[in-house]
Design a protein around this motif. Structure first.
Motif, short mmCIF file in Angstrom:
data_model
loop_
_atom_site.label_atom_id
_atom_site.label_comp_id
_atom_site.label_asym_id
_atom_site.label_seq_id
_atom_site.Cartn_x
_atom_site.Cartn_y
_atom_site.Cartn_z
N ARG A 43 27.99 51.92 44.32
CA ARG A 43 28.78 50.68 44.02
C ARG A 43 30.31 50.95 44.09
O ARG A 43 31.14 51.33 43.32
N TRP A 44 31.21 49.68 43.99
CA TRP A 44 32.80 48.93 44.58
C TRP A 44 32.72 47.79 44.82
O TRP A 44 31.82 47.00 44.79
N LYS A 45 34.26 47.97 44.47
CA LYS A 45 34.89 45.94 44.17
C LYS A 45 34.68 46.32 45.28
O LYS A 45 35.99 46.83 45.98
N ASN A 46 35.03 44.84 46.41
CA ASN A 46 35.42 44.80 47.61
C ASN A 46 36.74 44.24 47.47
O ASN A 46 37.36 43.21 46.92
N GLY A 50 36.89 41.05 46.14
CA GLY A 50 36.49 40.79 44.43
C GLY A 50 35.18 40.98 44.00
O GLY A 50 34.67 41.20 42.82
N VAL A 51 34.53 40.87 45.50
CA VAL A 51 32.62 41.42 44.55
C VAL A 51 32.32 42.61 45.20
O VAL A 51 32.57 43.46 44.73
N LEU A 52 31.60 42.40 43.64
CA LEU A 52 31.03 44.50 43.51
C LEU A 52 29.78 44.22 45.45
O LEU A 52 28.83 44.03 45.30
N GLU A 53 30.08 45.65 45.95
CA GLU A 53 28.85 45.63 46.45
C GLU A 53 28.46 47.03 46.42
O GLU A 53 28.73 47.81 45.21
#
Length: 96
Positions: A43-46, A50-53
């Protein structure tokens, strides 16, 4: 934080997926992150939102309830999913 039960229900409906074939995880971030860690889901933050994807990962479960296959949606894996499903369907039922 954004994958509330309501949001997941709407997404599942829009995608035409749902139980019992598809399961979605929601809950407190520390609980969901623990599940993602145990399943090895990246997972990573866009940076823009700022949304976790996270990666879209599909697990095929065998008759014993164990993960038999793990796929992402790419051309190579899409071609292999049908073969994996055939193998799982042909699998004998586990002895009790």
């Amino acid at each position: 934080e954004h994958d509330t039960p309501q949001a997941l229900t709407q997404m599942a409906s829009a995608q035409g997926v749902g139980a019992p074939l598809y399961r979605f995880a929601t809950g407190p971030p520390e609980t969901v992150n623990g599940v993602l860690d145990r399943f090895g889901i990246q997972r990573w933050k866009n940076a823009s939102t700022g949304v976790l994807e996270h990666a879209s990962v599909y697990f095929l479960i065998d008759r014993r309830g164990m993960i038999a296959y793990r796929f992402t949606l790419n051309d190579r894996d899409e071609a292999l999913i049908a073969d994996a499903l055939r193998l799982l369907i042909a699998e004998p039922a586990p002895a009790d």
